[in-house]
Design an enzyme around this catalytic site. Structure first.
Site, PDB file in Angstrom:
ATOM      1  N   CYS A  65     -15.423  -2.162  11.875  1.00  0.00           N
ATOM      2  CA  CYS A  65     -14.132  -2.160  12.575  1.00  0.00           C
ATOM      3  C   CYS A  65     -14.029  -1.070  13.642  1.00  0.00           C
ATOM      4  O   CYS A  65     -13.104  -1.084  14.450  1.00  0.00           O
ATOM      5  CB  CYS A  65     -12.998  -2.018  11.573  1.00  0.00           C
ATOM      6  SG  CYS A  65     -13.035  -3.314  10.339  1.00  0.00           S
ATOM      7  N   HIS A  74      -6.876  -0.187  15.294  1.00  0.00           N
ATOM      8  CA  HIS A  74      -7.558  -1.302  14.627  1.00  0.00           C
ATOM      9  C   HIS A  74      -6.553  -1.995  13.709  1.00  0.00           C
ATOM     10  O   HIS A  74      -5.851  -1.342  12.924  1.00  0.00           O
ATOM     11  CB  HIS A  74      -8.752  -0.768  13.831  1.00  0.00           C
ATOM     12  CG  HIS A  74      -9.284  -1.768  12.869  1.00  0.00           C
ATOM     13  ND1 HIS A  74      -9.607  -3.055  13.233  1.00  0.00           N
ATOM     14  CD2 HIS A  74      -9.520  -1.694  11.529  1.00  0.00           C
ATOM     15  CE1 HIS A  74     -10.020  -3.718  12.166  1.00  0.00           C
ATOM     16  NE2 HIS A  74      -9.970  -2.925  11.125  1.00  0.00           N
ATOM     17  N   ASN A 128      -7.205  -8.984   9.972  1.00  0.00           N
ATOM     18  CA  ASN A 128      -8.184  -7.974  10.395  1.00  0.00           C
ATOM     19  C   ASN A 128      -9.425  -8.705  10.918  1.00  0.00           C
ATOM     20  O   ASN A 128     -10.175  -9.297  10.138  1.00  0.00           O
ATOM     21  CB  ASN A 128      -8.514  -7.093   9.182  1.00  0.00           C
ATOM     22  CG  ASN A 128      -9.581  -6.064   9.473  1.00  0.00           C
ATOM     23  OD1 ASN A 128     -10.255  -6.112  10.498  1.00  0.00           O
ATOM     24  ND2 ASN A 128      -9.761  -5.121   8.555  1.00  0.00           N
TER      25      ASN A 128
HETATM   26  N1  ACO Z   1      -2.379 -10.576  -4.323  1.00  0.00           N
HETATM   27  C1  ACO Z   1      -1.681 -10.079  -5.366  1.00  0.00           C
HETATM   28  N2  ACO Z   1      -1.998  -8.934  -5.965  1.00  0.00           N
HETATM   29  C2  ACO Z   1      -3.065  -8.255  -5.501  1.00  0.00           C
HETATM   30  C3  ACO Z   1      -3.833  -8.719  -4.410  1.00  0.00           C
HETATM   31  C4  ACO Z   1      -3.455  -9.932  -3.829  1.00  0.00           C
HETATM   32  N3  ACO Z   1      -4.111 -10.465  -2.783  1.00  0.00           N
HETATM   33  N4  ACO Z   1      -4.816  -7.831  -4.170  1.00  0.00           N
HETATM   34  C5  ACO Z   1      -4.686  -6.851  -5.061  1.00  0.00           C
HETATM   35  N5  ACO Z   1      -3.630  -7.117  -5.874  1.00  0.00           N
HETATM   36  C6  ACO Z   1      -3.122  -6.315  -6.988  1.00  0.00           C
HETATM   37  C7  ACO Z   1      -4.171  -5.394  -7.566  1.00  0.00           C
HETATM   38  O1  ACO Z   1      -4.908  -6.067  -8.561  1.00  0.00           O
HETATM   39  C8  ACO Z   1      -3.332  -4.289  -8.150  1.00  0.00           C
HETATM   40  O2  ACO Z   1      -2.827  -4.687  -9.392  1.00  0.00           O
HETATM   41  P1  ACO Z   1      -2.735  -3.608 -10.588  1.00  0.00           P
HETATM   42  O3  ACO Z   1      -1.775  -2.550 -10.093  1.00  0.00           O
HETATM   43  O4  ACO Z   1      -2.248  -4.429 -11.715  1.00  0.00           O
HETATM   44  O5  ACO Z   1      -4.142  -3.075 -10.749  1.00  0.00           O
HETATM   45  C9  ACO Z   1      -2.123  -4.211  -7.201  1.00  0.00           C
HETATM   46  O6  ACO Z   1      -2.098  -5.457  -6.481  1.00  0.00           O
HETATM   47  C10 ACO Z   1      -2.245  -3.081  -6.204  1.00  0.00           C
HETATM   48  O7  ACO Z   1      -3.563  -3.082  -5.655  1.00  0.00           O
HETATM   49  P2  ACO Z   1      -4.014  -2.077  -4.519  1.00  0.00           P
HETATM   50  O8  ACO Z   1      -5.447  -2.281  -4.228  1.00  0.00           O
HETATM   51  O9  ACO Z   1      -3.550  -0.683  -4.868  1.00  0.00           O
HETATM   52  O10 ACO Z   1      -3.109  -2.631  -3.322  1.00  0.00           O
HETATM   53  P3  ACO Z   1      -2.780  -1.945  -1.991  1.00  0.00           P
HETATM   54  O11 ACO Z   1      -1.347  -1.777  -1.845  1.00  0.00           O
HETATM   55  O12 ACO Z   1      -3.661  -0.738  -1.760  1.00  0.00           O
HETATM   56  O13 ACO Z   1      -3.224  -3.058  -0.933  1.00  0.00           O
HETATM   57  C11 ACO Z   1      -5.076  -3.464   0.536  1.00  0.00           C
HETATM   58  C12 ACO Z   1      -4.585  -3.514  -0.901  1.00  0.00           C
HETATM   59  C13 ACO Z   1      -4.209  -4.403   1.347  1.00  0.00           C
HETATM   60  C14 ACO Z   1      -6.520  -3.938   0.565  1.00  0.00           C
HETATM   61  C15 ACO Z   1      -4.959  -2.030   1.089  1.00  0.00           C
HETATM   62  O14 ACO Z   1      -5.520  -1.135   0.151  1.00  0.00           O
HETATM   63  C16 ACO Z   1      -5.631  -1.822   2.416  1.00  0.00           C
HETATM   64  O15 ACO Z   1      -5.199  -2.334   3.423  1.00  0.00           O
HETATM   65  N6  ACO Z   1      -6.690  -1.010   2.442  1.00  0.00           N
HETATM   66  C17 ACO Z   1      -7.369  -0.655   3.710  1.00  0.00           C
HETATM   67  C18 ACO Z   1      -8.207  -1.785   4.257  1.00  0.00           C
HETATM   68  C19 ACO Z   1      -8.830  -1.349   5.551  1.00  0.00           C
HETATM   69  O16 ACO Z   1      -8.203  -0.697   6.344  1.00  0.00           O
HETATM   70  N7  ACO Z   1     -10.114  -1.626   5.757  1.00  0.00           N
HETATM   71  C20 ACO Z   1     -10.783  -1.006   6.914  1.00  0.00           C
HETATM   72  C21 ACO Z   1     -11.316  -1.880   7.892  1.00  0.00           C
HETATM   73  S1  ACO Z   1     -12.300  -3.208   7.275  1.00  0.00           S
HETATM   74  C22 ACO Z   1     -13.926  -2.997   7.909  1.00  0.00           C
HETATM   75  O17 ACO Z   1     -14.361  -1.969   8.383  1.00  0.00           O
HETATM   76  C23 ACO Z   1     -14.857  -4.174   7.766  1.00  0.00           C
END
Ligand code: ACO
Length: 336
Positions: free
Chosen positions: A118, A260, A290
């Site tokens: 990214c 990004h 993304n």
């Molecule tokens: N639907 C429903 N529930 C979900 C989903 C989903 N799609 N995905 C995860 N959950 C659940 C998890 O199991 C967890 O449940 P638990 O509390 O019972 O364990 C809960 O939701 C919270 O999970 P988190 O992982 O803490 O969710 P978060 O709010 O952090 O959101 C996300 C996840 C969207 C992936 C976020 O962490 C994020 O955006 N991270 C950064 C991603 C990014 O910027 N990547 C960089 C670029 S990519 C590249 O370089 C290729």
């Protein structure tokens, strides 16, 4: 960068392309256990575009985006000196930039791939500006293109909701130092966290019992979302401030924040940390998700087509992602 530059760099045209097929959050909830409400609230994404046709690849998107950029300024592709293709999902691991070169008939251009997930487009922008500033090249095409849908585990709800496919292109041209658009940059990598976000090769078998060799293939995208989230909201504002300070600019001088497109909450948290109003955030996350290396040029092309960015505006461009890598480029927009 400032003192040794012989000439400046200018973005003279942009283009973008996305696949026709749209998949919305409701449709994804038929594949994995999730919901439109969860995805929208946690990421800001409603839908994304995916490459579905076996005959179309990430390079076709890159070609479409590049042709658009060339056509907008009526530029002969033979004038391009260099093509940098930022992609982490190439058609060919030896490099796909040469396929792009041939398809757009830019036969005078050297072409190579740049792999930085990214952050790829930001690093390509900085790399291109170095070639321009030394006076070695005058016209450079940079393209961010990814089709992460090919490498997504469609039973992993924590990643498959995030990614979309796309491509964005920009043509950079040399100019006088007074017209230089790329004011400064800051780039970083911390390989200690490379396992937090990867698309890693895995050995699976030996090709022949008599050979002490192992062969395998690439695994799906693996991401520790929480850790990557924390990394992004701490390192990106730091990088932006470092870059602005080095240019004697402050966050108050920023007209547009072009980050990004990973997660709406990340965009807002970064803006908040810098006390930049959310009305200055440029975003298309809702419709495209993304798109990895494509996300910045895609949203830039869209913002320009909507005449959002005006001459003289300070535009802060920041990328972050696998590596972990992150970086900022500060632009003073020079075109009307
Ligand atoms: N639907 C429903 N529930 C979900 C989903 C989903 N799609 N995905 C995860 N959950 C659940 C998890 O199991 C967890 O449940 P638990 O509390 O019972 O364990 C809960 O939701 C919270 O999970 P988190 O992982 O803490 O969710 P978060 O709010 O952090 O959101 C996300 C996840 C969207 C992936 C976020 O962490 C994020 O955006 N991270 C950064 C991603 C990014 O910027 N990547 C960089 C670029 S990519 C590249 O370089 C290729």
């Amino acid at each position: 960068m400032k003192s040794s530059a012989k000439q400046g760099s200018l973005i003279v045209s942009t283009g973008s392309a996305v696949p026709d097929f749209t998949i919305n959050n409701y449709q994804i909830s038929q594949i994995v256990e999730t919901s439109d409400e969860w995805i929208l609230a946690r990421t800001g994404i409603s839908e994304r575009r995916l490459l579905t046709d076996y005959n179309h690849s990430v390079i076709d998107l890159a070609v479409e985006a590049s042709k658009q950029a060339l056509e907008k300024i009526d530029m002969d592709p033979l004038k391009i000196d260099l093509i940098i293709l930022a992609t982490s999902s190439p058609n060919d691991l030896f490099g796909s930039a040469s396929q792009l070169q041939a398809k757009i008939k830019a036969f005078n251009a050297v072409a190579f791939d740049l792999t930085a997930a990214c952050s790829g487009f930001v690093i390509a922008l900085v790399t291109a500006s170095q070639f321009l500033q030394t006076g070695n090249y005058n016209n450079i095409l940079i393209v961010g293109a990814d089709a992460l849908s090919k490498w997504t585990n469609w039973s992993d709800r924590s990643t498959c909701i995030l990614f979309g496919d796309g491509a964005g292109a920009a043509i950079l041209q040399s100019c006088s130092l007074q017209n230089n658009e790329i004011l400064g940059f800051h780039l970083s990598t911390d390989g200690n966290y490379s396992d937090q976000l990867s698309l890693a090769y895995q050995n699976q078998y030996s090709p022949h019992p008599s050979l002490k060799l192992a062969q395998g293939s690439f695994n799906y995208i693996q991401m520790n979302g929480r850790e990557v989230y924390k990394f992004a909201i701490s390192k990106v504002p730091e990088s932006i401030l470092l870059c602005l300070n080095s240019l004697n600019l402050s966050a108050d001088d920023v007209n547009w924040l072009l980050l990004h497109q990973a997660n709406d909450r990340i965009l807002k948290a970064v803006a908040d940390k810098l006390s930049i109003g959310s009305d200055k955030i440029i975003s298309n996350l809702n419709k495209y998700g993304n798109t990895s290396a494509a996300s910045i040029p895609l949203v830039l092309d869209q913002a320009l087509s909507e005449n959002k960015i005006s001459k003289g505006d300070i535009v802060v461009v920041s990328g972050f992602g696998a590596g972990l890598t992150w970086g900022t480029v500060v632009l003073r927009w020079m075109s009307d």
